[in-house]
Design a protein around this motif. Structure first.
Motif, short mmCIF file in Angstrom:
data_model
loop_
_atom_site.label_atom_id
_atom_site.label_comp_id
_atom_site.label_asym_id
_atom_site.label_seq_id
_atom_site.Cartn_x
_atom_site.Cartn_y
_atom_site.Cartn_z
N TRP A 241 10.95 1.06 3.67
CA TRP A 241 11.11 -0.25 4.31
C TRP A 241 12.38 -0.30 5.14
N GLY A 242 13.46 0.26 4.64
CA GLY A 242 14.70 0.25 5.40
C GLY A 242 14.63 1.09 6.65
N GLU A 243 13.89 2.18 6.59
CA GLU A 243 13.80 3.10 7.72
C GLU A 243 12.84 2.60 8.79
N ALA A 244 11.78 1.90 8.40
CA ALA A 244 10.72 1.60 9.38
C ALA A 244 10.03 0.27 9.09
N LEU A 245 10.79 -0.76 8.80
CA LEU A 245 10.18 -2.06 8.47
C LEU A 245 9.31 -2.58 9.61
N THR A 246 9.79 -2.44 10.85
CA THR A 246 9.03 -2.99 11.98
C THR A 246 7.74 -2.22 12.24
N ASP A 247 7.63 -1.00 11.75
CA ASP A 247 6.38 -0.25 11.86
C ASP A 247 5.46 -0.52 10.67
N LEU B 33 0.15 -9.60 13.13
CA LEU B 33 1.56 -9.94 13.35
C LEU B 33 1.93 -9.72 14.81
N PRO B 34 2.89 -10.50 15.32
CA PRO B 34 3.40 -10.21 16.66
C PRO B 34 4.18 -8.90 16.65
N GLN B 35 4.51 -8.43 17.83
CA GLN B 35 5.31 -7.21 17.91
C GLN B 35 6.69 -7.48 17.32
N LEU B 36 7.19 -6.51 16.54
CA LEU B 36 8.50 -6.63 15.91
C LEU B 36 9.45 -5.61 16.51
N LEU B 37 10.71 -6.03 16.68
CA LEU B 37 11.71 -5.14 17.24
C LEU B 37 13.00 -5.28 16.45
N ALA B 38 13.48 -4.17 15.88
CA ALA B 38 14.74 -4.16 15.14
C ALA B 38 15.88 -3.85 16.11
N LEU B 39 16.95 -4.64 16.02
CA LEU B 39 18.09 -4.50 16.92
C LEU B 39 19.35 -4.17 16.14
#
Length: 301
Positions: free
Chosen positions: A82-88, A97-103
């Motif tokens: 989850w920490g490495e690839a939550l948005t995937d 879900l809408p597109q997610l982007l980690a910043l």
């Protein structure tokens, strides 16, 4: 385009991203549900996953129809999917879900990420440059000092765990109240100077290959355990988060001070094992009237 902006997962630079989006003229949606409502949404969909993931998912779901959701990157520990690839992972587990982007949540890479995001949202390089200049002061690393290590007659303990848990009052509020009720003064990882934590984190064995989350936890431990005022180490893992539980167990084996690893869930207010931990760390503390001059100098460093 309508963009959702989450303040979960221990976000430190939410004001920067909110101001940047405003300068770009982007419509921004922010969560408004009480935390209990958002958690209920997340738990209904992912009942067995870590509490911080449930809260983040609930916040995404409550936003409804948005084109993109921005959320902070979190430093992962070993075997932390989850920490490495939550948005995937979230869109794979939950359809629609809408597109997610980690910043990036701070650091020199944040401005580069903002530039790329601005180009994506506006296709207007001039506007992006102007927006970056206007919000530049908000990108500066916050100057932090060591929190107080002594609090009246209370016994001080280090409280170490991921920012996604300890920096979120909706997730860690019950633990803070429990420590106060036991007469313990907690010094929490998110309140420590980030630069000092990072410097000590580089002393971890094989630091060059260690995950960022492991180094942050280790750095916080090394910053605090050498302080004479700190009598014990409480290691707090998000409920149902096996990767962080394992990382904190490894950390507990590295300290010479009394240590306890606990799981923390949203809304939890009681940990029966805390009373015994309090007794361990207060043993002999009553005989300690005040730190000597050398200790005070060390704790201020």
């Amino acid at each position: 385009m309508k963009v959702g902006l989450l303040d979960t997962l221990g976000a430190r630079y939410g004001r920067y991203w909110a101001a940047f989006l405003k300068e770009l003229g982007v419509e921004v949606a922010v969560p408004t549900l009480p935390a209990a409502g958002a958690l209920a949404l997340g738990r209904d969909s992912l009942p067995d996953e870590p509490v911080q993931v449930q809260l983040a998912l609930g916040r995404v779901l409550e936003l409804g129809r948005v084109d993109l959701v921005l959320l902070p990157q979190t430093p992962a520990v070993a075997s932390d999917a989850w920490g490495e690839a939550l948005t995937d992972l979230l869109p794979r587990r939950i359809s629609g879900l809408p597109q997610l982007l980690a910043l990036p949540d701070g650091g020199p890479e944040m401005v580069a990420a903002a530039t790329e995001l601005g180009q994506r949202l506006t296709r207007n390089p001039g506007r992006v440059r102007l927006a970056l200049e206007r919000v530049k002061p908000l990108a500066a690393e916050k100057r932090a000092e060591m929190p107080r290590l002594n609090m009246g007659s209370r016994v001080t303990v280090a409280v170490i765990g991921p920012r996604a848990l300890l920096a979120d009052p909706d997730l860690s509020g019950g633990l803070r109240e429990a420590l106060d009720a036991l007469g313990l003064h907690g010094v929490y990882l998110p309140d420590l100077p980030a630069a000092q934590v990072a410097e000590r984190g580089e002393r971890l064995e094989n630091a060059a290959r260690a995950p960022a989350g492991e180094k942050e936890l280790f750095g916080a431990l090394k910053l605090l355990e050498g302080k004479s005022a700190v009598r014990g180490v409480l290691l707090a893992s998000p409920a149902r988060d096996g990767a962080h539980r394992a990382a904190l167990n490894r950390l507990a084996a590295m300290t010479h001070k009394p240590a306890l690893v606990i799981d923390v869930d949203a809304g939890q207010t009681e940990w029966p094992e805390l009373a015994a931990f309090r007794d361990r760390v207060t043993l002999g503390a009553a005989a300690r009237t005040a730190p000597d001059t050398a200790d005070e100098a060390g704790e201020a460093s």
